[in-house]
Enzyme design. Structure first.
Site, short mmCIF file in Angstrom:
data_model
loop_
_atom_site.label_atom_id
_atom_site.label_comp_id
_atom_site.label_asym_id
_atom_site.label_seq_id
_atom_site.Cartn_x
_atom_site.Cartn_y
_atom_site.Cartn_z
N ALA A 185 0.83 -1.20 0.00
CA ALA A 185 0.00 0.00 0.00
C ALA A 185 0.88 1.26 0.00
CB ALA A 185 -0.92 -0.02 1.20
N LYS A 244 -3.37 -18.86 4.19
CA LYS A 244 -4.27 -19.19 5.29
C LYS A 244 -4.40 -17.97 6.20
CE LYS A 244 -1.78 -20.59 9.27
NZ LYS A 244 -1.38 -21.48 10.28
N HIS A 258 1.75 -24.24 3.76
CA HIS A 258 3.20 -24.43 3.64
C HIS A 258 3.69 -25.54 4.56
CE1 HIS A 258 3.09 -21.85 7.20
NE2 HIS A 258 4.23 -22.41 7.53
N LYS A 300 6.28 -31.06 0.11
CA LYS A 300 6.18 -32.25 -0.74
C LYS A 300 6.87 -33.44 -0.08
CE LYS A 300 5.91 -31.43 -5.11
NZ LYS A 300 6.35 -30.85 -6.37
N GLU A 326 4.62 -26.59 20.40
CA GLU A 326 5.77 -25.69 20.17
C GLU A 326 6.32 -25.21 21.50
OE1 GLU A 326 5.09 -22.76 16.71
OE2 GLU A 326 3.15 -23.03 17.65
N ASP A 335 -5.56 -21.89 13.98
CA ASP A 335 -4.22 -21.70 13.44
C ASP A 335 -3.57 -23.03 13.03
OD1 ASP A 335 -1.86 -20.16 12.83
OD2 ASP A 335 -0.95 -21.03 14.62
N HIS A 377 -3.50 -27.26 9.21
CA HIS A 377 -2.40 -28.20 9.03
C HIS A 377 -2.69 -29.62 9.55
CE1 HIS A 377 -0.45 -24.52 8.12
NE2 HIS A 377 -0.27 -24.14 9.37
P1 NDP Z 1 1.44 -7.94 7.46
O1 NDP Z 1 0.43 -7.14 8.22
O2 NDP Z 1 2.82 -8.01 7.97
O3 NDP Z 1 1.54 -7.36 5.97
C1 NDP Z 1 0.40 -6.94 5.25
C2 NDP Z 1 0.80 -6.47 3.88
O4 NDP Z 1 -0.40 -6.10 3.19
C3 NDP Z 1 1.69 -5.23 3.85
O5 NDP Z 1 2.64 -5.42 2.84
C4 NDP Z 1 0.73 -4.11 3.47
O6 NDP Z 1 1.35 -3.07 2.73
C5 NDP Z 1 -0.20 -4.85 2.55
N1 NDP Z 1 -1.48 -4.17 2.40
C6 NDP Z 1 -2.42 -3.93 3.35
N2 NDP Z 1 -3.47 -3.29 2.80
C7 NDP Z 1 -3.20 -3.15 1.49
C8 NDP Z 1 -3.89 -2.58 0.38
N3 NDP Z 1 -5.11 -2.03 0.52
N4 NDP Z 1 -3.31 -2.60 -0.83
C9 NDP Z 1 -2.09 -3.16 -0.99
N5 NDP Z 1 -1.38 -3.73 0.00
C10 NDP Z 1 -1.93 -3.71 1.22
O7 NDP Z 1 0.78 -9.38 7.26
P2 NDP Z 1 1.54 -10.81 7.18
O8 NDP Z 1 2.64 -10.67 6.20
O9 NDP Z 1 1.86 -11.29 8.54
O10 NDP Z 1 0.38 -11.78 6.65
C11 NDP Z 1 -0.04 -11.80 5.30
C12 NDP Z 1 -0.94 -13.02 5.08
O11 NDP Z 1 -0.20 -14.20 5.30
C13 NDP Z 1 -2.13 -13.12 6.03
O12 NDP Z 1 -3.20 -13.69 5.32
C14 NDP Z 1 -1.69 -14.09 7.09
O13 NDP Z 1 -2.77 -14.76 7.69
C15 NDP Z 1 -0.85 -15.04 6.26
N6 NDP Z 1 0.17 -15.75 7.03
C16 NDP Z 1 1.14 -15.06 7.69
C17 NDP Z 1 2.14 -15.74 8.36
C18 NDP Z 1 3.24 -15.02 9.05
O14 NDP Z 1 4.09 -15.70 9.66
N7 NDP Z 1 3.29 -13.68 9.01
C19 NDP Z 1 2.16 -17.24 8.40
C20 NDP Z 1 1.10 -17.86 7.65
C21 NDP Z 1 0.15 -17.13 6.99
P3 NDP Z 1 1.95 -1.75 3.50
O15 NDP Z 1 3.04 -2.27 4.39
O16 NDP Z 1 2.46 -0.93 2.41
O17 NDP Z 1 0.80 -1.17 4.26
#
Ligand code: NDP
Length: 467
Positions: free
Chosen positions: A56, A148, A178, A182, A216, A235, A240
């Site tokens: 964003a 997820k 993840h 495999k 864990e 979770d 999983h």
């Molecule tokens: P974060 O909150 O760290 O990151 C969210 C991202 O979304 C940022 O890059 C943000 O951009 C972007 N974003 C938010 N709103 C918008 C928008 N309107 N347009 C474009 N980009 C946008 O989340 P996570 O990385 O932790 O999680 C992401 C997904 O992965 C989720 O579905 C989560 O459930 C899943 N997940 C996460 C894990 C983890 O360990 N983190 C493990 C397993 C699954 P900006 O920074 O520019 O605002």
């Protein structure tokens, strides 16, 4: 044979030219996705791929390049480094509000196709982004990769599936798990279906119970934003552990083609449900302050970002029944806890006692066990054997072997499937909904307080057994 079948599948699918990561500034991308991609690229399994990041907020090119550089493993050799640098040299970062009407659609048209769009976004933003697209916005061959949690219950998963189905065919939708590398999938199937002396025993006539445990020794680790709204059941178990249970319980597939394998997984999950009454067959608990290996761990509710009133469980246990002729009456116990004293990640098949032990043997006569350890992947058998010095006395012996592990990181394996059009490791639409169908009644019972929330000190073995 497996390798040639996989090669044939790959040659039919058109490889992805551009990987677009939405949410490229986020935690998942930095910690897991880019290092996974680096493991794939440096192994020369994604030649010519273009990587585009988007978030964003706007990022300078050098900030994005620093993030890419950090994803290369420290021990990468010269060839591996050169491959990653080649990808990084053409990689760009865009600022994009994916929920703004037309923005994502217009951006997709500028990319070299086929494109894989990885939604590394908060779930509600992913949903809004998909809803903002219409079929004509999505170029032919586009693959959509969803993280997820996939929905938050069966109804929302169904709705999300319908949204996605309007955009691309099911075999172009990758619902990521993840956890299911495999290597792990094939290890379980190999153990079950490539061994004459095991396969005939894995059924209700010989098995007393199956446990699938993921305990864990890590606590919240600053992830309250996500975890406090999810909890251990959503979770770990909803996603999983149900998948692992399906691999442990499915009927032998005719081939390792994704259709046979995913049909087998879907069939066994459709026959599964959490046993009732939930007060007896499910447990939920939350950790209090304690110590893990000498490290002080604060009370879960004292962690930053936790809302104590949500009553989020950090430990969940459910007992499932699989209502088919192979498994009827055999409990499958799925459990996951955070901040436990010992990290224990394994599936255990516990066999029934012997019909008769020849009189004259003394010592232990315990049920045999088959264990599959996850990370590192191991296979062990615990058996009764005669003791040294006294052949009439029985004692326990454990035969263990380490199983094949992949050279790729888990997200490298996920991306390998996405880029080469192999949905084998992706969760299919019906299965994504069915996993919620299995846990929804438990979540509802818990939210109505029908099962008490217990507690356990961090560093312990979980809530007291007789609570
Ligand atoms: P974060 O909150 O760290 O990151 C969210 C991202 O979304 C940022 O890059 C943000 O951009 C972007 N974003 C938010 N709103 C918008 C928008 N309107 N347009 C474009 N980009 C946008 O989340 P996570 O990385 O932790 O999680 C992401 C997904 O992965 C989720 O579905 C989560 O459930 C899943 N997940 C996460 C894990 C983890 O360990 N983190 C493990 C397993 C699954 P900006 O920074 O520019 O605002």
């Amino acid at each position: 044979m497996v390798t040639s079948a996989r090669r044939a599948r790959r040659s039919r699918a058109k490889d992805i030219q551009t990987l677009l990561i939405l949410g490229a500034s986020g935690d998942l991308t930095g910690r897991l996705l880019l290092p996974g991609l680096a493991s794939l690229v440096t192994a020369d399994r994604a030649p010519g791929l273009r990587l585009v990041g988007a978030g964003a907020e706007s990022w300078t090119p050098s900030k994005w390049q620093r993030r890419l550089a950090k994803s290369l493993p420290l021990d990468a050799d010269a060839d591996a480094t050169a491959r990653w640098k080649e990808l990084a040299a053409t990689s760009v970062y865009h600022s994009l509000d994916v929920t703004a009407k037309g923005e994502l659609a217009a951006f997709l048209k500028t990319l070299d196709g086929p494109v894989a769009v990885f939604f590394a976004l908060p779930p509600r933003i992913s949903q809004a982004a998909c809803e903002s697209l219409s079929p004509e916005d999505v170029p032919f061959g586009t693959r959509l990769v969803l993280e997820k949690p996939f929905g938050s219950d069966a109804a929302s998963a169904r709705e999300l599936n319908e949204t996605l189905r309007r955009l691309v065919p099911e075999d172009h939708i990758h619902r990521v798990d993840h956890f299911l590398g495999k290597g792990m999938v094939l290890n379980i199937l190999g153990m079950r279906f490539a061994n004459r002396f095991l396969e005939p025993l894995l059924n209700r006539d010989h098995v007393a119970e199956v446990e699938i445990i993921f305990d864990e020794d890590l606590a919240l680790e600053g992830r309250a934003g996500y975890y406090d709204r999810a909890g251990a059941l959503r979770d770990m178990i909803q996603s999983h552990l149900l998948q692992i249970m399906a691999l442990m319980a499915m009927e032998p597939p005719a081939t390792l083609h994704e259709r046979d394998l995913r049909d087998g997984i879907a069939t066994v999950l459709r026959a599964s449900r959490v046993a009732t009454p939930f007060r007896k067959n499910t447990r939920r608990a939350r950790y209090t302050a304690g110590r893990i290996s000498g490290r002080k761990v604060p009370d879960y509710v004292a962690e930053e970002g936790v809302d104590p009133d949500r009553l989020t469980e950090t430990f969940a246990e459910v007992r499932l029944e699989i209502n088919n002729s192979r498994w009827s009456g055999v409990p499958f116990i799925l459990r996951s806890g955070k901040a436990m004293g010992t990290a224990r990640k394994e599936a255990v098949v516990r066999f029934r006692p012997l019909a008769h032990l020849p009189a004259g043997f003394t010592g232990t006569d315990e049920p045999d066990e088959l264990r599959i350890g996850f990370g590192p992947d191991t296979l062990s058998m615990t058996l009764d054997v005669t003791s040294a010095g006294n052949a009439f006395e029985l004692s326990r012996a454990e035969l263990t072997t380490e199983l094949h592990s992949s050279a790729l990181l888990p997200y490298g394996e996920v991306l390998d499937g996405v880029l080469h059009g192999d949905p084998l490791l992706s969760v299919r639409d019906d299965v994504a909904e069915d996993c919620w169908r299995i846990v929804d009644p438990v979540l509802s019972a818990w939210s109505h307080g029908r099962v008490p929330l217990e507690d356990y000190p961090a560093g312990s073995g979980g809530p007291a057994a007789d609570a």
